[in-house]
Design a protein around this motif. Structure first.
Motif, PDB file in Angstrom:
ATOM      1  N   GLY A 131     105.880 146.560  50.469  1.00  0.00           N
ATOM      2  CA  GLY A 131     105.562 145.697  51.596  1.00  0.00           C
ATOM      3  C   GLY A 131     106.593 144.588  51.689  1.00  0.00           C
ATOM      4  O   GLY A 131     107.614 144.604  51.002  1.00  0.00           O
ATOM      5  N   THR A 132     106.303 143.589  52.504  1.00  0.00           N
ATOM      6  CA  THR A 132     107.298 142.538  52.765  1.00  0.00           C
ATOM      7  C   THR A 132     106.753 141.145  52.451  1.00  0.00           C
ATOM      8  O   THR A 132     107.284 140.158  52.938  1.00  0.00           O
ATOM      9  N   GLN A 133     105.693 141.095  51.626  1.00  0.00           N
ATOM     10  CA  GLN A 133     104.995 139.825  51.423  1.00  0.00           C
ATOM     11  C   GLN A 133     105.881 138.728  50.833  1.00  0.00           C
ATOM     12  O   GLN A 133     105.617 137.539  51.046  1.00  0.00           O
ATOM     13  N   ASP A 134     106.938 139.093  50.114  1.00  0.00           N
ATOM     14  CA  ASP A 134     107.793 138.086  49.486  1.00  0.00           C
ATOM     15  C   ASP A 134     109.100 137.848  50.247  1.00  0.00           C
ATOM     16  O   ASP A 134     109.965 137.113  49.773  1.00  0.00           O
ATOM     17  N   TYR A 135     109.245 138.452  51.416  1.00  0.00           N
ATOM     18  CA  TYR A 135     110.480 138.311  52.179  1.00  0.00           C
ATOM     19  C   TYR A 135     110.390 137.090  53.094  1.00  0.00           C
ATOM     20  O   TYR A 135     109.313 136.713  53.566  1.00  0.00           O
ATOM     21  N   ASP A 136     111.533 136.488  53.359  1.00  0.00           N
ATOM     22  CA  ASP A 136     111.550 135.226  54.095  1.00  0.00           C
ATOM     23  C   ASP A 136     111.121 135.377  55.554  1.00  0.00           C
ATOM     24  O   ASP A 136     110.348 134.576  56.066  1.00  0.00           O
ATOM     25  N   ASP A 137     111.637 136.393  56.228  1.00  0.00           N
ATOM     26  CA  ASP A 137     111.411 136.546  57.668  1.00  0.00           C
ATOM     27  C   ASP A 137     110.383 137.649  57.910  1.00  0.00           C
ATOM     28  O   ASP A 137     110.705 138.839  57.849  1.00  0.00           O
ATOM     29  N   GLN A 138     109.149 137.262  58.196  1.00  0.00           N
ATOM     30  CA  GLN A 138     108.092 138.244  58.388  1.00  0.00           C
ATOM     31  C   GLN A 138     108.129 138.902  59.767  1.00  0.00           C
ATOM     32  O   GLN A 138     107.367 139.825  60.035  1.00  0.00           O
ATOM     33  N   SER A 139     109.026 138.454  60.635  1.00  0.00           N
ATOM     34  CA  SER A 139     109.116 139.043  61.970  1.00  0.00           C
ATOM     35  C   SER A 139     110.070 140.246  62.015  1.00  0.00           C
ATOM     36  O   SER A 139     110.068 141.013  62.964  1.00  0.00           O
ATOM     37  N   LYS A 140     110.857 140.436  60.975  1.00  0.00           N
ATOM     38  CA  LYS A 140     111.886 141.471  60.960  1.00  0.00           C
ATOM     39  C   LYS A 140     111.288 142.836  60.612  1.00  0.00           C
ATOM     40  O   LYS A 140     110.303 142.931  59.883  1.00  0.00           O
ATOM     41  N   ASN A 141     111.927 143.892  61.123  1.00  0.00           N
ATOM     42  CA  ASN A 141     111.551 145.260  60.753  1.00  0.00           C
ATOM     43  C   ASN A 141     112.351 145.657  59.508  1.00  0.00           C
ATOM     44  O   ASN A 141     113.560 145.877  59.582  1.00  0.00           O
ATOM     45  N   TYR A 142     111.652 145.756  58.368  1.00  0.00           N
ATOM     46  CA  TYR A 142     112.307 146.108  57.117  1.00  0.00           C
ATOM     47  C   TYR A 142     112.237 147.607  56.822  1.00  0.00           C
ATOM     48  O   TYR A 142     112.868 148.077  55.887  1.00  0.00           O
ATOM     49  N   GLY A 143     111.447 148.326  57.578  1.00  0.00           N
ATOM     50  CA  GLY A 143     111.375 149.757  57.395  1.00  0.00           C
ATOM     51  C   GLY A 143     110.599 150.181  56.167  1.00  0.00           C
ATOM     52  O   GLY A 143     109.885 149.398  55.535  1.00  0.00           O
ATOM     53  N   ASP A 144     110.742 151.458  55.818  1.00  0.00           N
ATOM     54  CA  ASP A 144     109.977 152.066  54.730  1.00  0.00           C
ATOM     55  C   ASP A 144     110.782 152.095  53.441  1.00  0.00           C
ATOM     56  O   ASP A 144     112.009 152.230  53.459  1.00  0.00           O
ATOM     57  N   CYS A 145     110.083 152.031  52.321  1.00  0.00           N
ATOM     58  CA  CYS A 145     110.672 152.268  51.011  1.00  0.00           C
ATOM     59  C   CYS A 145     109.549 152.595  50.048  1.00  0.00           C
ATOM     60  O   CYS A 145     108.642 151.776  49.842  1.00  0.00           O
ATOM     61  N   ILE A 146     109.598 153.792  49.485  1.00  0.00           N
ATOM     62  CA  ILE A 146     108.536 154.257  48.591  1.00  0.00           C
ATOM     63  C   ILE A 146     109.162 154.709  47.285  1.00  0.00           C
ATOM     64  O   ILE A 146     110.119 155.492  47.281  1.00  0.00           O
ATOM     65  N   LEU A 147     108.636 154.213  46.168  1.00  0.00           N
ATOM     66  CA  LEU A 147     109.135 154.547  44.844  1.00  0.00           C
ATOM     67  C   LEU A 147     108.179 155.510  44.157  1.00  0.00           C
ATOM     68  O   LEU A 147     106.955 155.322  44.206  1.00  0.00           O
ATOM     69  N   ILE A 148     108.735 156.525  43.526  1.00  0.00           N
ATOM     70  CA  ILE A 148     107.940 157.489  42.753  1.00  0.00           C
ATOM     71  C   ILE A 148     108.455 157.427  41.319  1.00  0.00           C
ATOM     72  O   ILE A 148     109.561 157.898  41.015  1.00  0.00           O
ATOM     73  N   ASN A 149     107.668 156.862  40.440  1.00  0.00           N
ATOM     74  CA  ASN A 149     108.049 156.702  39.037  1.00  0.00           C
ATOM     75  C   ASN A 149     107.263 157.710  38.205  1.00  0.00           C
ATOM     76  O   ASN A 149     106.057 157.554  38.002  1.00  0.00           O
ATOM     77  N   THR A 150     107.938 158.762  37.756  1.00  0.00           N
ATOM     78  CA  THR A 150     107.258 159.812  36.988  1.00  0.00           C
ATOM     79  C   THR A 150     107.175 159.477  35.508  1.00  0.00           C
ATOM     80  O   THR A 150     106.687 160.281  34.717  1.00  0.00           O
ATOM     81  N   ASP A 151     107.686 158.330  35.116  1.00  0.00           N
ATOM     82  CA  ASP A 151     107.834 157.876  33.730  1.00  0.00           C
ATOM     83  C   ASP A 151     109.089 158.442  33.072  1.00  0.00           C
ATOM     84  O   ASP A 151     109.545 157.907  32.072  1.00  0.00           O
ATOM     85  N   ASP A 152     109.640 159.510  33.646  1.00  0.00           N
ATOM     86  CA  ASP A 152     110.911 160.052  33.175  1.00  0.00           C
ATOM     87  C   ASP A 152     112.029 159.828  34.187  1.00  0.00           C
ATOM     88  O   ASP A 152     113.186 159.637  33.813  1.00  0.00           O
ATOM     89  N   THR A 153     111.675 159.887  35.471  1.00  0.00           N
ATOM     90  CA  THR A 153     112.650 159.790  36.555  1.00  0.00           C
ATOM     91  C   THR A 153     112.110 158.891  37.651  1.00  0.00           C
ATOM     92  O   THR A 153     110.908 158.902  37.937  1.00  0.00           O
ATOM     93  N   LEU A 154     112.994 158.125  38.280  1.00  0.00           N
ATOM     94  CA  LEU A 154     112.620 157.322  39.437  1.00  0.00           C
ATOM     95  C   LEU A 154     113.193 157.965  40.691  1.00  0.00           C
ATOM     96  O   LEU A 154     114.405 158.198  40.782  1.00  0.00           O
ATOM     97  N   PHE A 155     112.305 158.267  41.638  1.00  0.00           N
ATOM     98  CA  PHE A 155     112.715 158.755  42.942  1.00  0.00           C
ATOM     99  C   PHE A 155     112.497 157.652  43.972  1.00  0.00           C
ATOM    100  O   PHE A 155     111.493 156.937  43.914  1.00  0.00           O
TER     101      PHE A 155
END
Length: 294
Positions: free
Chosen positions: A7-31
């Motif tokens: 999410g964007t809760q810690d970003y300065d400008d809440q009006s901007k479109n920051y788009g998507d970013c999803i992390l998958i942490n398998t404990d061995d590999t980060l996608f």
């Protein structure tokens, strides 16, 4: 294992479109599934440092800026080992065959691809693979599951042909062909990531697998969401909306979620789903996180 939807809760400008970013942490590999802004990219690097990852595997669902714009920063910082996406230049002959109107040549189709998919063209020289020629992620818990090659190429050919417009199944051609990823968590939980996909490429996936978590496409766009609601069990399914579109009226603004469990970054901030039967959200400002079994 953890799936983290930024999410964007810690970003300065809440009006901007920051788009998507999803992390998958398998404990061995980060996608990393999409990264739509440099701000997201910096959060990804923090997460990598905290979890002792030097490199991550990037899956780019499609080349729209709100899914792409953080990738160049991650590449520049040396954080990406490989990028998986659709490399249409490797399928020029099949696309040209589908257009089949005698006006276009192989070179003209190549030039159209370079222009229409210019973000991916800019990745030339980066470690990048085409999902249809090499989709092995070397991790049994993360799998690229769609769209199928015929749907991708038919849609791209329609766009480049131009005689029938630039839409497919109610989405732009680029959005409609977003890459879908299945994540298998412990306790028989399965997560489906959809990018901005049209509903049609998802139909078979939803018929063949029961998903505990489903990312609703296109930031919770009502049309796709309603079709997914009808095809799945609202009692046992948790629906995820990545809507970091700021003041640009994201897809979820008009979404009716009555009778469904929907977690939305626009309302709850960063979402974390773990295979320990817990869900947490990081809300805006100083509100404490909370957990509940889902």
């Amino acid at each position: 294992m953890e799936v983290k939807v930024l999410g964007t809760q810690d970003y300065d400008d809440q009006s901007k479109n920051y788009g998507d970013c999803i992390l998958i942490n398998t404990d061995d590999t980060l996608f990393i599934y999409d990264c739509g802004s440099e701000e997201h990219a910096k959060e990804v690097i923090k997460y990598m440092d905290q979890n002792h990852y030097d490199k991550a595997i990037f899956i780019l669902s499609h080349n729209d800026s709100d899914h792409f714009n953080g990738l160049p920063y991650l590449l520049k910082e040396g954080k990406i080992s490989i990028v998986y996406t659709t490399l249409l230049l490797k399928h020029v002959d099949s696309i040209l065959e589908r257009i089949d109107d005698g006006r276009k040549t192989r070179d003209s189709v190549k030039n159209q691809i370079l222009e229409a998919y210019d973000n991916i063209a800019k990745l030339s020289g980066s470690p990048i693979k085409d999902i249809y020629l090499d989709s092995s992620l070397n991790d049994s818990s993360v799998e690229i599951v769609g769209p199928d090659l015929d749907y991708m190429l038919d849609t791209v050919a329609k766009r480049l042909d131009g005689r029938e417009g630039n839409s497919q199944d109610g989405e732009t051609a680029v959005n409609a062909t977003s890459i879908q990823v299945k994540v298998k968590m412990r306790h028989n939980k399965t997560f489906l990531l959809c990018g901005d996909s049209a509903y049609k490429p998802l139909e078979t996936l939803l018929k063949n697998t029961v998903y505990k978590y489903i990312q609703l496409p296109h930031h919770g766009k009502p049309k796709q969401a309603e079709d997914i609601f009808q095809a799945t069990d609202p009692v046992s399914t948790v629906y995820i909306v990545s809507d970091n579109t700021g003041d640009s009226n994201g897809g979820s603004d008009k979404l009716d979620i009555s009778g469904h469990i929907v977690k939305n970054t626009k309302k709850e901030g960063t979402l974390s789903f773990k295979d320990t039967d817990s869900f947490s959200s990081h809300k805006i400002a100083s509100a404490p996180p909370f957990c509940l079994g889902v």
